[in-house]
Scaffold this motif. Structure first.
Motif, PDB file in Angstrom:
ATOM      1  N   ILE A 271      -6.293 -12.468  -0.276  1.00 42.24           N
ATOM      2  CA  ILE A 271      -5.481 -11.332   0.173  1.00 42.24           C
ATOM      3  C   ILE A 271      -5.107 -10.649  -0.793  1.00 42.24           C
ATOM      4  CG2 ILE A 271      -3.693  -9.286   1.461  1.00 42.24           C
ATOM      5  CD1 ILE A 271      -5.478 -11.397   3.348  1.00 42.24           C
ATOM      6  N   THR A 272      -5.237  -9.241  -1.714  1.00 46.36           N
ATOM      7  CA  THR A 272      -5.446  -8.645  -2.959  1.00 46.36           C
ATOM      8  C   THR A 272      -4.062  -8.368  -2.455  1.00 46.36           C
ATOM      9  OG1 THR A 272      -6.063  -6.229  -2.203  1.00 46.36           O
ATOM     10  CG2 THR A 272      -7.790  -8.077  -2.923  1.00 46.36           C
ATOM     11  N   VAL A 273      -3.702  -7.937  -3.402  1.00 48.03           N
ATOM     12  CA  VAL A 273      -2.227  -6.861  -3.841  1.00 48.03           C
ATOM     13  C   VAL A 273      -2.225  -5.835  -3.295  1.00 48.03           C
ATOM     14  CG1 VAL A 273      -0.446  -5.747  -5.286  1.00 48.03           C
ATOM     15  CG2 VAL A 273      -1.564  -7.974  -5.860  1.00 48.03           C
ATOM     16  N   LEU A 274      -3.226  -5.101  -3.132  1.00 43.28           N
ATOM     17  CA  LEU A 274      -3.115  -4.123  -2.195  1.00 43.28           C
ATOM     18  C   LEU A 274      -3.435  -3.849  -1.412  1.00 43.28           C
ATOM     19  CD1 LEU A 274      -6.149  -1.554  -5.279  1.00 43.28           C
ATOM     20  CD2 LEU A 274      -3.138  -1.125  -4.502  1.00 43.28           C
ATOM     21  N   GLU A 275      -4.077  -4.719  -0.535  1.00 41.80           N
ATOM     22  CA  GLU A 275      -4.377  -5.586   0.676  1.00 41.80           C
ATOM     23  C   GLU A 275      -2.448  -5.503   1.707  1.00 41.80           C
ATOM     24  OE1 GLU A 275      -8.466  -6.623   0.524  1.00 41.80           O
ATOM     25  OE2 GLU A 275      -7.066  -7.965   0.833  1.00 41.80           O
ATOM     26  N   ALA A 276      -2.118  -6.073   0.942  1.00 39.39           N
ATOM     27  CA  ALA A 276      -0.729  -6.748   0.495  1.00 39.39           C
ATOM     28  C   ALA A 276      -0.014  -5.729   1.195  1.00 39.39           C
ATOM     29  CB  ALA A 276       0.016  -7.881  -0.182  1.00 39.39           C
ATOM     30  N   ILE A 277       0.293  -4.684   0.078  1.00 33.63           N
ATOM     31  CA  ILE A 277       0.979  -3.280   0.431  1.00 33.63           C
ATOM     32  C   ILE A 277       0.422  -2.496   1.227  1.00 33.63           C
ATOM     33  CG2 ILE A 277       1.145  -0.316  -0.653  1.00 33.63           C
ATOM     34  CD1 ILE A 277       0.883  -2.660  -3.777  1.00 33.63           C
ATOM     35  N   LYS A 278      -0.651  -2.560   1.701  1.00 39.55           N
ATOM     36  CA  LYS A 278      -1.257  -1.700   3.090  1.00 39.55           C
ATOM     37  C   LYS A 278      -0.168  -2.468   4.430  1.00 39.55           C
ATOM     38  CE  LYS A 278      -5.133   0.211   0.532  1.00 39.55           C
ATOM     39  NZ  LYS A 278      -6.496   0.229   0.803  1.00 39.55           N
ATOM     40  N   THR A 279      -1.301  -3.677   4.454  1.00 37.93           N
ATOM     41  CA  THR A 279      -0.689  -4.391   5.449  1.00 37.93           C
ATOM     42  C   THR A 279       1.343  -4.319   5.605  1.00 37.93           C
ATOM     43  OG1 THR A 279      -1.588  -5.994   4.917  1.00 37.93           O
ATOM     44  CG2 THR A 279      -0.251  -6.577   6.482  1.00 37.93           C
ATOM     45  N   PHE A 280       1.810  -4.022   4.846  1.00 41.42           N
ATOM     46  CA  PHE A 280       3.133  -4.195   4.866  1.00 41.42           C
ATOM     47  C   PHE A 280       3.455  -2.101   5.244  1.00 41.42           C
ATOM     48  CE2 PHE A 280       7.235  -1.901   3.744  1.00 41.42           C
ATOM     49  CZ  PHE A 280       8.393  -2.678   3.923  1.00 41.42           C
ATOM     50  N   GLU A 281       3.034  -1.642   4.646  1.00 43.01           N
ATOM     51  CA  GLU A 281       3.285   0.327   5.188  1.00 43.01           C
ATOM     52  C   GLU A 281       2.727  -0.030   6.716  1.00 43.01           C
ATOM     53  OE1 GLU A 281       1.945   2.404   1.007  1.00 43.01           O
ATOM     54  OE2 GLU A 281       0.094   1.964   1.733  1.00 43.01           O
ATOM     55  N   ALA A 282       1.550  -0.386   6.979  1.00 44.77           N
ATOM     56  CA  ALA A 282       1.203  -0.633   8.752  1.00 44.77           C
ATOM     57  C   ALA A 282       2.336  -0.910   9.168  1.00 44.77           C
ATOM     58  CB  ALA A 282      -0.259  -0.988   8.924  1.00 44.77           C
ATOM     59  N   VAL A 283       2.919  -2.106   8.679  1.00 47.88           N
ATOM     60  CA  VAL A 283       3.737  -2.868   9.796  1.00 47.88           C
ATOM     61  C   VAL A 283       5.509  -2.181   9.862  1.00 47.88           C
ATOM     62  CG1 VAL A 283       5.765  -5.310   9.997  1.00 47.88           C
ATOM     63  CG2 VAL A 283       3.273  -5.462   9.621  1.00 47.88           C
ATOM     64  N   SER A 284       5.593  -1.519   8.594  1.00 43.16           N
ATOM     65  CA  SER A 284       7.066  -1.490   8.632  1.00 43.16           C
ATOM     66  C   SER A 284       7.048   0.624   8.864  1.00 43.16           C
ATOM     67  CB  SER A 284       7.151  -1.493   6.573  1.00 43.16           C
ATOM     68  OG  SER A 284       6.740  -0.461   6.120  1.00 43.16           O
ATOM     69  N   GLY A 285       5.828   0.987   8.699  1.00 40.02           N
ATOM     70  CA  GLY A 285       6.205   2.707   8.877  1.00 40.02           C
ATOM     71  C   GLY A 285       6.482   3.669   8.096  1.00 40.02           C
ATOM     72  N   VAL A 286       6.715   2.836   6.196  1.00 44.76           N
ATOM     73  CA  VAL A 286       6.628   2.995   4.949  1.00 44.76           C
ATOM     74  C   VAL A 286       6.021   3.150   4.006  1.00 44.76           C
ATOM     75  CG1 VAL A 286       8.932   2.603   3.368  1.00 44.76           C
ATOM     76  CG2 VAL A 286       9.929   2.371   5.616  1.00 44.76           C
ATOM     77  N   LYS A 287       6.005   4.214   3.214  1.00 43.33           N
ATOM     78  CA  LYS A 287       4.866   4.334   2.427  1.00 43.33           C
ATOM     79  C   LYS A 287       5.577   4.445   1.788  1.00 43.33           C
ATOM     80  CE  LYS A 287       1.551   5.970   0.419  1.00 43.33           C
ATOM     81  NZ  LYS A 287      -0.222   5.139   1.126  1.00 43.33           N
ATOM     82  N   LEU A 288       5.219   3.429   0.861  1.00 47.78           N
ATOM     83  CA  LEU A 288       5.663   2.301  -0.644  1.00 47.78           C
ATOM     84  C   LEU A 288       5.006   3.510  -2.146  1.00 47.78           C
ATOM     85  CD1 LEU A 288       6.755  -0.146  -0.907  1.00 47.78           C
ATOM     86  CD2 LEU A 288       4.945  -0.914  -1.667  1.00 47.78           C
ATOM     87  N   ASN A 289       6.229   3.453  -2.789  1.00 43.11           N
ATOM     88  CA  ASN A 289       5.812   4.497  -4.049  1.00 43.11           C
ATOM     89  C   ASN A 289       4.930   3.142  -5.176  1.00 43.11           C
ATOM     90  OD1 ASN A 289       5.715   6.210  -6.066  1.00 43.11           O
ATOM     91  ND2 ASN A 289       8.481   5.889  -6.174  1.00 43.11           N
ATOM     92  N   TYR A 290       4.390   2.912  -5.746  1.00 39.74           N
ATOM     93  CA  TYR A 290       3.821   1.641  -6.027  1.00 39.74           C
ATOM     94  C   TYR A 290       2.521   2.663  -7.186  1.00 39.74           C
ATOM     95  CZ  TYR A 290      -0.775   1.854  -3.862  1.00 39.74           C
ATOM     96  OH  TYR A 290      -1.703   1.704  -3.099  1.00 39.74           O
ATOM     97  N   GLU A 291       3.152   2.106  -8.636  1.00 38.92           N
ATOM     98  CA  GLU A 291       1.774   2.727  -9.859  1.00 38.92           C
ATOM     99  C   GLU A 291       1.205   1.835 -10.463  1.00 38.92           C
ATOM    100  OE1 GLU A 291       3.536   3.659 -13.999  1.00 38.92           O
ATOM    101  OE2 GLU A 291       4.579   4.521 -13.041  1.00 38.92           O
ATOM    102  N   ILE A 292      -0.038   1.899 -10.370  1.00 36.13           N
ATOM    103  CA  ILE A 292      -0.874   0.632 -11.119  1.00 36.13           C
ATOM    104  C   ILE A 292      -0.829   1.366 -12.767  1.00 36.13           C
ATOM    105  CG2 ILE A 292      -3.609   0.307 -11.350  1.00 36.13           C
ATOM    106  CD1 ILE A 292      -2.554   0.003  -8.356  1.00 36.13           C
ATOM    107  N   GLY A 293      -0.840   0.185 -12.663  1.00 34.42           N
ATOM    108  CA  GLY A 293      -0.268  -0.595 -14.839  1.00 34.42           C
ATOM    109  C   GLY A 293      -1.267  -1.494 -15.210  1.00 34.42           C
ATOM    110  N   PRO A 294      -0.354  -2.014 -16.270  1.00 31.04           N
ATOM    111  CA  PRO A 294      -1.921  -3.251 -17.260  1.00 31.04           C
ATOM    112  C   PRO A 294      -1.626  -4.141 -16.542  1.00 31.04           C
ATOM    113  CG  PRO A 294      -0.013  -1.996 -18.663  1.00 31.04           C
ATOM    114  CD  PRO A 294      -0.146  -1.512 -17.304  1.00 31.04           C
ATOM    115  N   ARG A 295      -2.803  -5.136 -16.623  1.00 24.61           N
ATOM    116  CA  ARG A 295      -2.780  -6.836 -16.436  1.00 24.61           C
ATOM    117  C   ARG A 295      -1.182  -7.107 -16.892  1.00 24.61           C
ATOM    118  NH1 ARG A 295      -8.259  -9.865 -16.538  1.00 24.61           N
ATOM    119  NH2 ARG A 295      -9.484  -7.936 -16.230  1.00 24.61           N
ATOM    120  N   ARG A 296      -0.745  -8.134 -16.241  1.00 26.71           N
ATOM    121  CA  ARG A 296       0.342  -9.026 -16.545  1.00 26.71           C
ATOM    122  C   ARG A 296      -0.533  -9.898 -17.883  1.00 26.71           C
ATOM    123  NH1 ARG A 296       4.995  -9.570 -12.676  1.00 26.71           N
ATOM    124  NH2 ARG A 296       2.719 -11.279 -10.937  1.00 26.71           N
TER     125      ARG A 296
END
Length: 340
Positions: A271-296
């Motif tokens: 599962i990608t990070v973005l897919e995990a975020i989308k699954t959380f948003e669907a389950v919780s009903g909360v739109k997440l405030n996130y930003e795409i940054g450089p590699r860690r």
């Protein structure tokens, strides 16, 4: 009832494993210095199981203190060793801190295993031992590569130390290489409680959603994955916990095929990070405030497990879906935030 010592028993996976051990008829003693955990987990365990677990608040880097546990509990028959620092990014910044803590604690424990003749040892290892694998999914015979972080290196070293030790020791060991544990106990009495800013994805998601963090960072958008974000194998912490109970019973029943057997613990799905975020948003009903940054630094590009050996060898069955993982993590965050 066999008595089991769980190190890091107040921690995230440790506390869930103690619950699972008790529910399967084991007596448990815990040790945790609470530098990265809360003693409150012991109360949560008692609420779930009705059993008050003895916890020794001491540092396993202190050999004499470690030995005192075994002097007071001469009937310990198994150890499940979780106690370790585990943040990839922090380990890159503070490598000696990680090498000292993770290695000295393991060596002190094994000295006590030898002296007090403890026959069974289960080690909390990690998929980080595979480094950046050439192909996925990875199985237990996938070659380990240079670790991407000092944390991963301590897990590789720990495996070597344990394997070498048990070649000439009475008893046997299991190395459990698990992937990304997430979620919380369905009762919401225990869950992941990071100290300070969360280093793992799901606590970062839930803390951003609840407003503790203004926004979260997705590290990297140019990886060779479906959407450019890192790909991981997420697994519910209760499924991980039960695998430790099964591993211990496997050793007790003498089903091991060597002195040091290895099992991957993962869902078998990437599962990608973005897919995990989308699954959380669907389950919780909360739109997440996130930003795409450089590699860690220290992050592996993509990895997920071939879990066939654990499923067939340990009799392990996965009960929780990705949606369950996100739902229980969110319910836990709501409980924790209402208390604070």
């Amino acid at each position: 009832m066999a008595k089991i010592l769980v190190t890091g028993g107040c921690g995230y996976i440790g506390s869930h494993t103690i619950v699972d051990l008790i529910e399967n008829g084991f007596e448990v003693v815990s040790v945790d210095n609470n530098s990265r955990s809360s003693i409150g987990s012991i109360g949560g365990i008692e609420k779930i199981t009705g059993v008050k677990v003895k916890n020794y608040t001491l540092d396993l880097k202190d050999y004499d203190a470690t030995r005192s546990i075994f002097l007071e509990n001469t009937d310990i028959t198994g150890i499940i060793h979780f106690a370790a620092y585990k943040a990839v990014g922090e380990s890159v910044e503070k490598p000696l801190f990680y090498y000292e803590n993770n290695m000295f604690s393991l060596i002190n424990l094994l000295k006590c295993v030898e002296e007090f003749k403890v026959p069974y040892f289960v080690f909390s290892s990690s998929c980080t031992v595979y480094g950046n694998p050439d192909s996925i999914p990875v199985n237990e015979k996938t070659p380990t590569k240079k670790a991407e972080s000092p944390y991963g290196a301590t897990k590789q070293m720990g495996e070597v130390v344990i394997e070498d030790f048990f070649k000439n020791a009475n008893g046997a060991s299991i190395l459990l290489r698990y992937f990304n544990p997430v979620g919380a106990h369905p009762t919401t009495f225990i869950g992941e409680l990071p100290i300070g800013r969360p280093m793992n994805l799901v606590p970062a998601i839930t803390q951003t959603a609840i407003g503790k963090l203004p926004k979260m960072m997705v590290y990297g958008s140019d990886y060779p994955t479906r959407d450019g974000s890192c790909l991981r194998d997420y697994i519910h912490v209760c499924d991980i916990a039960h695998a430790h109970t099964l591993a211990l019973q496997y050793l007790i029943d003498q089903k091991n095929v060597s002195k040091c057997d290895v099992f991957n613990l993962g869902s078998g799905n990437g599962i990608t990070v973005l897919e995990a975020i989308k699954t959380f948003e669907a389950v919780s009903g909360v739109k997440l405030n996130y930003e795409i940054g450089p590699r860690r630094s220290g992050d592996v590009v993509a990895i997920y497990a071939d879990n066939k050996l654990a499923v067939e060898g340990l009799g392990w069955e996965l009960k929780y879906t990705l949606e369950d993982m996100m739902r229980t993590a969110w319910e836990w965050e709501l409980v924790v935030s209402n208390k604070s």
